[in-house]
Design a protein around this motif. Structure first.
Motif, PDB file in Angstrom:
ATOM      1  N   GLU A  85       0.815  -1.211   0.000  1.00 46.89           N
ATOM      2  CA  GLU A  85       0.000   0.000   0.000  1.00 46.89           C
ATOM      3  C   GLU A  85       0.849   1.261   0.000  1.00 46.89           C
ATOM      4  O   GLU A  85       0.317   2.361  -0.100  1.00 46.89           O
ATOM      5  CB  GLU A  85      -0.944  -0.012   1.212  1.00 46.89           C
ATOM      6  N   GLY A  86       2.167   1.114   0.132  1.00 48.35           N
ATOM      7  CA  GLY A  86       3.064   2.255   0.059  1.00 48.35           C
ATOM      8  C   GLY A  86       2.863   3.268   1.171  1.00 48.35           C
ATOM      9  O   GLY A  86       2.874   4.470   0.935  1.00 48.35           O
ATOM     10  N   VAL A  87       2.693   2.818   2.389  1.00 47.35           N
ATOM     11  CA  VAL A  87       2.488   3.708   3.526  1.00 47.35           C
ATOM     12  C   VAL A  87       3.797   4.430   3.833  1.00 47.35           C
ATOM     13  O   VAL A  87       4.847   3.813   3.982  1.00 47.35           O
ATOM     14  CB  VAL A  87       2.000   2.911   4.753  1.00 47.35           C
ATOM     15  N   GLU A  88       3.715   5.752   3.924  1.00 50.60           N
ATOM     16  CA  GLU A  88       4.918   6.551   4.201  1.00 50.60           C
ATOM     17  C   GLU A  88       5.291   6.442   5.672  1.00 50.60           C
ATOM     18  O   GLU A  88       4.436   6.285   6.532  1.00 50.60           O
ATOM     19  CB  GLU A  88       4.670   8.009   3.831  1.00 50.60           C
ATOM     20  N   GLY A  89       6.576   6.553   5.942  1.00 54.10           N
ATOM     21  CA  GLY A  89       7.058   6.582   7.307  1.00 54.10           C
ATOM     22  C   GLY A  89       7.403   5.221   7.885  1.00 54.10           C
ATOM     23  O   GLY A  89       7.825   5.138   9.026  1.00 54.10           O
ATOM     24  N   PHE A  90       7.217   4.176   7.115  1.00 54.20           N
ATOM     25  CA  PHE A  90       7.559   2.843   7.605  1.00 54.20           C
ATOM     26  C   PHE A  90       8.829   2.372   6.926  1.00 54.20           C
ATOM     27  O   PHE A  90       8.945   2.387   5.714  1.00 54.20           O
ATOM     28  CB  PHE A  90       6.414   1.857   7.360  1.00 54.20           C
ATOM     29  N   SER A  91       9.774   1.944   7.765  1.00 54.02           N
ATOM     30  CA  SER A  91      11.062   1.487   7.248  1.00 54.02           C
ATOM     31  C   SER A  91      10.989   0.007   6.886  1.00 54.02           C
ATOM     32  O   SER A  91      10.012  -0.686   7.193  1.00 54.02           O
ATOM     33  CB  SER A  91      12.135   1.687   8.324  1.00 54.02           C
ATOM     34  N   SER A  92      12.042  -0.475   6.276  1.00 57.71           N
ATOM     35  CA  SER A  92      12.106  -1.903   5.959  1.00 57.71           C
ATOM     36  C   SER A  92      12.102  -2.725   7.246  1.00 57.71           C
ATOM     37  O   SER A  92      11.581  -3.844   7.276  1.00 57.71           O
ATOM     38  CB  SER A  92      13.340  -2.220   5.115  1.00 57.71           C
ATOM     39  N   GLN A  93      12.632  -2.177   8.328  1.00 59.75           N
ATOM     40  CA  GLN A  93      12.603  -2.879   9.616  1.00 59.75           C
ATOM     41  C   GLN A  93      11.161  -2.993  10.128  1.00 59.75           C
ATOM     42  O   GLN A  93      10.774  -4.034  10.661  1.00 59.75           O
ATOM     43  CB  GLN A  93      13.460  -2.156  10.655  1.00 59.75           C
ATOM     44  N   ASP A  94      10.366  -1.937   9.952  1.00 63.02           N
ATOM     45  CA  ASP A  94       8.954  -2.007  10.353  1.00 63.02           C
ATOM     46  C   ASP A  94       8.237  -3.121   9.603  1.00 63.02           C
ATOM     47  O   ASP A  94       7.454  -3.875  10.180  1.00 63.02           O
ATOM     48  CB  ASP A  94       8.242  -0.680  10.078  1.00 63.02           C
ATOM     49  N   TRP A  95       8.509  -3.209   8.308  1.00 61.35           N
ATOM     50  CA  TRP A  95       7.846  -4.242   7.497  1.00 61.35           C
ATOM     51  C   TRP A  95       8.360  -5.626   7.860  1.00 61.35           C
ATOM     52  O   TRP A  95       7.591  -6.591   7.849  1.00 61.35           O
ATOM     53  CB  TRP A  95       8.025  -3.970   5.998  1.00 61.35           C
ATOM     54  N   ALA A  96       9.633  -5.730   8.212  1.00 58.72           N
ATOM     55  CA  ALA A  96      10.188  -7.024   8.630  1.00 58.72           C
ATOM     56  C   ALA A  96       9.529  -7.486   9.936  1.00 58.72           C
ATOM     57  O   ALA A  96       9.191  -8.663  10.093  1.00 58.72           O
ATOM     58  CB  ALA A  96      11.698  -6.943   8.787  1.00 58.72           C
ATOM     59  N   LEU A  97       9.329  -6.545  10.870  1.00 58.99           N
ATOM     60  CA  LEU A  97       8.656  -6.889  12.127  1.00 58.99           C
ATOM     61  C   LEU A  97       7.208  -7.289  11.876  1.00 58.99           C
ATOM     62  O   LEU A  97       6.698  -8.241  12.472  1.00 58.99           O
ATOM     63  CB  LEU A  97       8.718  -5.711  13.107  1.00 58.99           C
TER      64      LEU A  97
END
Length: 116
Positions: A85-97
C-alpha cells in the motif's frame, strides 16, 4: 483448541502445587493439598504420566503466559495495512517486524488447530 479453553481448564483445576506419591512398586498417585493424611486421589498412572500431571498445574499457566507475551508482541508489531500500500514513514525494519508478527501468529494459530 483455543488458549482460552486451555486457560479455563487450568484455572478450574485445584491450585498447585500438586504432589506425586507411589506405592513403591508400580502405582503412582497425584495429590493436591499434600499436607493432609486423607489426600484426594486424582490420577493413577505410570510414573512419567503422573509426574507430567503433577507439574501440569504450574507448567501450563507459565506456558500460557509466555504465549500471551508472544501474541502481545505480534499485536504491537503487526500493522493493519500491507507493504504494497506504500504507507509513508515505515522502514524496511517495520515491514520485517510486521512480517515476523504475521508469521508467528499464523504458526501459533496453525499449531493450536485441532487436526482430524
Amino acid at each position: 483448541m483455543s488458549l482460552d479453553a486451555i486457560r479455563k481448564r487450568a484455572e478450574a483445576a485445584e491450585p498447585g502445587p500438586w504432589f506425586l506419591d507411589s506405592d513403591g512398586v508400580s502405582i503412582y498417585y497425584v495429590f493436591h493439598n499434600g499436607d493432609t493424611l486423607d489426600r484426594d486421589r486424582l490420577a493413577e498412572s505410570s510414573g512419567s504420566d503422573a509426574e507430567f500431571i503433577a507439574h501440569a498445574r504450574t507448567d501450563i499457566p507459565r506456558l500460557l503466559n509466555a504465549l500471551d507475551a508472544v501474541l502481545e508482541w505480534c499485536d504491537t508489531n503487526q500493522h493493519p495495512f500491507h507493504p504494497s500500500e506504500g504507507v509513508e514513514g515505515f522502514s524496511s525494519q517495520d515491514w520485517a517486524l510486521d512480517d515476523a508478527a504475521r508469521r508467528i501468529r499464523t504458526a501459533l494459530t496453525d499449531a493450536l488447530e485441532v487436526k482430524p
